[in-house]
Design an enzyme around this catalytic site. Structure first.
Site, PDB file in Angstrom:
ATOM      1  N   CYS A   1       9.368 -12.393   9.087  1.00  0.00           N
ATOM      2  CA  CYS A   1       7.979 -12.547   9.554  1.00  0.00           C
ATOM      3  C   CYS A   1       7.477 -13.996   9.462  1.00  0.00           C
ATOM      4  O   CYS A   1       6.483 -14.351  10.092  1.00  0.00           O
ATOM      5  CB  CYS A   1       7.049 -11.622   8.783  1.00  0.00           C
ATOM      6  SG  CYS A   1       7.428  -9.890   9.071  1.00  0.00           S
TER       7      CYS A   1
ATOM      8  N   HIS B   1      -0.373 -14.246   9.508  1.00  0.00           N
ATOM      9  CA  HIS B   1       0.586 -13.217   9.905  1.00  0.00           C
ATOM     10  C   HIS B   1      -0.151 -11.877   9.910  1.00  0.00           C
ATOM     11  O   HIS B   1      -0.959 -11.605   9.029  1.00  0.00           O
ATOM     12  CB  HIS B   1       1.751 -13.191   8.914  1.00  0.00           C
ATOM     13  CG  HIS B   1       2.689 -12.066   9.164  1.00  0.00           C
ATOM     14  ND1 HIS B   1       3.176 -11.772  10.411  1.00  0.00           N
ATOM     15  CD2 HIS B   1       3.230 -11.131   8.325  1.00  0.00           C
ATOM     16  CE1 HIS B   1       3.973 -10.725  10.343  1.00  0.00           C
ATOM     17  NE2 HIS B   1       4.020 -10.319   9.091  1.00  0.00           N
TER      18      HIS B   1
ATOM     19  N   ASN C   1       2.304  -5.023  13.097  1.00  0.00           N
ATOM     20  CA  ASN C   1       3.075  -6.176  12.605  1.00  0.00           C
ATOM     21  C   ASN C   1       4.251  -6.411  13.557  1.00  0.00           C
ATOM     22  O   ASN C   1       5.186  -5.615  13.606  1.00  0.00           O
ATOM     23  CB  ASN C   1       3.566  -5.860  11.182  1.00  0.00           C
ATOM     24  CG  ASN C   1       4.340  -7.015  10.569  1.00  0.00           C
ATOM     25  OD1 ASN C   1       4.710  -7.968  11.254  1.00  0.00           O
ATOM     26  ND2 ASN C   1       4.596  -6.922   9.272  1.00  0.00           N
TER      27      ASN C   1
HETATM   28  N1  COA Z   1       0.837   8.216   6.109  1.00  0.00           N
HETATM   29  C1  COA Z   1       0.306   8.924   5.110  1.00  0.00           C
HETATM   30  N2  COA Z   1       0.553   8.675   3.813  1.00  0.00           N
HETATM   31  C2  COA Z   1       1.380   7.669   3.537  1.00  0.00           C
HETATM   32  C3  COA Z   1       1.983   6.902   4.528  1.00  0.00           C
HETATM   33  C4  COA Z   1       1.690   7.206   5.863  1.00  0.00           C
HETATM   34  N3  COA Z   1       2.196   6.520   6.900  1.00  0.00           N
HETATM   35  N4  COA Z   1       2.767   5.961   3.955  1.00  0.00           N
HETATM   36  C5  COA Z   1       2.650   6.127   2.629  1.00  0.00           C
HETATM   37  N5  COA Z   1       1.838   7.185   2.371  1.00  0.00           N
HETATM   38  C6  COA Z   1       1.439   7.722   1.082  1.00  0.00           C
HETATM   39  C7  COA Z   1       2.409   7.395  -0.013  1.00  0.00           C
HETATM   40  O1  COA Z   1       3.497   8.308  -0.001  1.00  0.00           O
HETATM   41  C8  COA Z   1       1.548   7.531  -1.239  1.00  0.00           C
HETATM   42  O2  COA Z   1       1.447   8.875  -1.564  1.00  0.00           O
HETATM   43  P1  COA Z   1       1.465   9.353  -3.104  1.00  0.00           P
HETATM   44  O3  COA Z   1       0.274   8.678  -3.725  1.00  0.00           O
HETATM   45  O4  COA Z   1       1.364  10.833  -2.992  1.00  0.00           O
HETATM   46  O5  COA Z   1       2.768   8.858  -3.660  1.00  0.00           O
HETATM   47  C9  COA Z   1       0.173   7.058  -0.764  1.00  0.00           C
HETATM   48  O6  COA Z   1       0.213   7.127   0.656  1.00  0.00           O
HETATM   49  C10 COA Z   1      -0.174   5.659  -1.193  1.00  0.00           C
HETATM   50  O7  COA Z   1       0.950   4.825  -0.922  1.00  0.00           O
HETATM   51  P2  COA Z   1       0.907   3.303  -1.219  1.00  0.00           P
HETATM   52  O8  COA Z   1       2.223   2.709  -0.837  1.00  0.00           O
HETATM   53  O9  COA Z   1       0.394   3.053  -2.600  1.00  0.00           O
HETATM   54  O10 COA Z   1      -0.211   2.841  -0.166  1.00  0.00           O
HETATM   55  P3  COA Z   1      -0.811   1.419   0.035  1.00  0.00           P
HETATM   56  O11 COA Z   1      -2.258   1.472  -0.042  1.00  0.00           O
HETATM   57  O12 COA Z   1      -0.071   0.376  -0.748  1.00  0.00           O
HETATM   58  O13 COA Z   1      -0.464   1.154   1.571  1.00  0.00           O
HETATM   59  C11 COA Z   1       1.122  -0.085   2.882  1.00  0.00           C
HETATM   60  C12 COA Z   1       0.880   1.143   1.997  1.00  0.00           C
HETATM   61  C13 COA Z   1       2.590  -0.084   3.292  1.00  0.00           C
HETATM   62  C14 COA Z   1       0.236   0.026   4.092  1.00  0.00           C
HETATM   63  C15 COA Z   1       0.777  -1.366   2.089  1.00  0.00           C
HETATM   64  O14 COA Z   1       1.391  -1.313   0.832  1.00  0.00           O
HETATM   65  C16 COA Z   1       1.214  -2.612   2.776  1.00  0.00           C
HETATM   66  O15 COA Z   1       0.677  -2.972   3.805  1.00  0.00           O
HETATM   67  N6  COA Z   1       2.157  -3.329   2.183  1.00  0.00           N
HETATM   68  C17 COA Z   1       2.624  -4.595   2.716  1.00  0.00           C
HETATM   69  C18 COA Z   1       3.473  -4.325   3.896  1.00  0.00           C
HETATM   70  C19 COA Z   1       3.841  -5.579   4.576  1.00  0.00           C
HETATM   71  O16 COA Z   1       3.032  -6.421   4.785  1.00  0.00           O
HETATM   72  N7  COA Z   1       5.120  -5.661   4.928  1.00  0.00           N
HETATM   73  C20 COA Z   1       5.628  -6.681   5.717  1.00  0.00           C
HETATM   74  C21 COA Z   1       5.530  -7.985   5.074  1.00  0.00           C
HETATM   75  S1  COA Z   1       5.834  -9.122   6.317  1.00  0.00           S
END
Ligand code: COA
Length: 318
Positions: free
Chosen positions: A113, A245, A275
């Site tokens: 990225c 980004h 993204n």
């Molecule tokens: N739909 C519904 N629920 C989802 C889900 C989806 N698509 N993806 C994850 N969940 C659930 C998880 O299983 C978790 O459930 P649990 O509490 O029962 O275990 C809950 O939602 C919370 O998950 P969590 O990972 O803590 O959520 P979050 O608030 O951190 O959001 C992301 C998840 C991925 C959106 C966030 O962490 C993120 O954006 N991370 C950075 C990603 C990124 O930028 N990557 C590329 C870098 S270039």
């Protein structure tokens, strides 16, 4: 002293659109969860026969038109991508052939990225050293092809697309400074683990520990914007536009807060594009240039974070 400046920008998005509601029938998710946690509403995805080079070519032609430069005037073609059409030739060489130019240097750069920011820095250095006068820099991705479409924690986050700029030699910057970093210690948090090289071609799909990536991204991006301002003796008031980004609206908001920059001065496309990895910054840049928000003479700060981890920034006067 020779500097580089942006002569023109371009971008391209594939026509197929997938909404959050569409994803509800693919994995166990909800449109509202995706919107609330990421800010993403929809993303563009390539069709079955479309490739990374197709996207790169369309964006490149737009950028060349905007720059008023013929492809034959290019000294270097640089494509930042993690999803090349094939192992080799590079997408840059495939693109060179599409543009019907022959002989100039062409290579791909892979920093996930942060790829476009890395590529802009490399292109700037080619121009500053006098090795090139005109450089085409493209960020192009078909990330949808390396997603596990049964994994709701990753497949809802990404989209496909391409953005491009043409850089040209100039007496004044242009690109003011670039700051690149990497730390390979974080492989387990964000990777495509498989490949022919390690005998695991079947595992060539993205894996991510989103929560941990999120925390590190917020801290790291806060640091890189501070590093960039400090290196140039600037304050946030000197920045007209932040182009982050586009991974998650909450990461973007955190960086803007750190800079104390109102969101009106941040170019945000994550809702429409998701993204798109190395394409996300040039896509946002081109959109804001074409809709008239970013004007000639204004100061733009780009920052990115991605797998590796890689991260970096580019400060430029448009
Ligand atoms: N739909 C519904 N629920 C989802 C889900 C989806 N698509 N993806 C994850 N969940 C659930 C998880 O299983 C978790 O459930 P649990 O509490 O029962 O275990 C809950 O939602 C919370 O998950 P969590 O990972 O803590 O959520 P979050 O608030 O951190 O959001 C992301 C998840 C991925 C959106 C966030 O962490 C993120 O954006 N991370 C950075 C990603 C990124 O930028 N990557 C590329 C870098 S270039």
């Amino acid at each position: 002293m020779q500097y580089s400046r942006v002569l023109g920008t371009g971008s391209y998005l594939p026509s197929r659109v997938m909404t959050n509601a569409d994803l509800e029938s693919i994995v166990d998710t909800s449109a509202s969860w995706i919107l609330e946690r990421t800010g993403i509403e929809k993303r563009h995805l390539v069709g079955d026969t479309e490739t990374c080079c197709d996207l790169a070519e369309a964006a490149a032609r737009n950028a060349l038109d905007a720059a008023g430069i013929a492809a034959t005037e290019l000294d270097l073609i640089l494509v930042a991508t993690t999803t090349p059409d094939q192992f080799f030739p590079s997408t840059a060489c495939l693109l060179q052939q599409r543009l019907d130019v022959h002989g100039c240097a062409a290579f791909d750069l892979q920093a996930v990225c942060a790829g476009f920011v890395y590529a802009l820095d490399v292109a700037d250095k080619f121009i500053r050293t006098g090795a090139a006068k005109h450089v085409l820099v493209v960020g192009a991705e078909t990330i949808s092809r390396v997603l596990d479409w049964t994994d709701r924690t990753t497949c809802v986050l990404f989209g496909d697309g391409a953005g491009a700029v043409v850089l040209g030699a100039a007496d004044e910057p242009g690109i003011i400074s670039s700051h690149l970093h990497a730390d390979g210690a974080y492989k387990e948090l964000l990777q495509i683990p498989g490949g022919h090289g390690n005998g695991r071609p079947e595992a060539a799909f993205m894996e991510m520990k989103g929560n941990e990536v999120f925390r590190i991204a917020v801290t790291t991006l806060g640091r890189i914007v501070e590093e960039t301002l400090e290196a140039n003796g600037l304050t946030r008031d000197d920045i007209d536009w932040l182009i982050p980004h586009q991974a998650n609206i909450r990461i973007i908001q955190a960086t803007a807060r750190k800079l104390d920059l109102p969101l009106e001065r941040v170019i945000i496309t994550v809702a429409e594009h998701g993204n798109t990895s190395s394409a996300s910054i040039p896509l946002a840049f081109d959109q804001a240039v074409r809709d008239g928000r970013i004007q000639r003479g204004q100061t733009v700060l780009m920052e990115a974070f991605g797998g590796g981890f890689t991260w970096g920034s580019v400060l430029l006067r448009y």
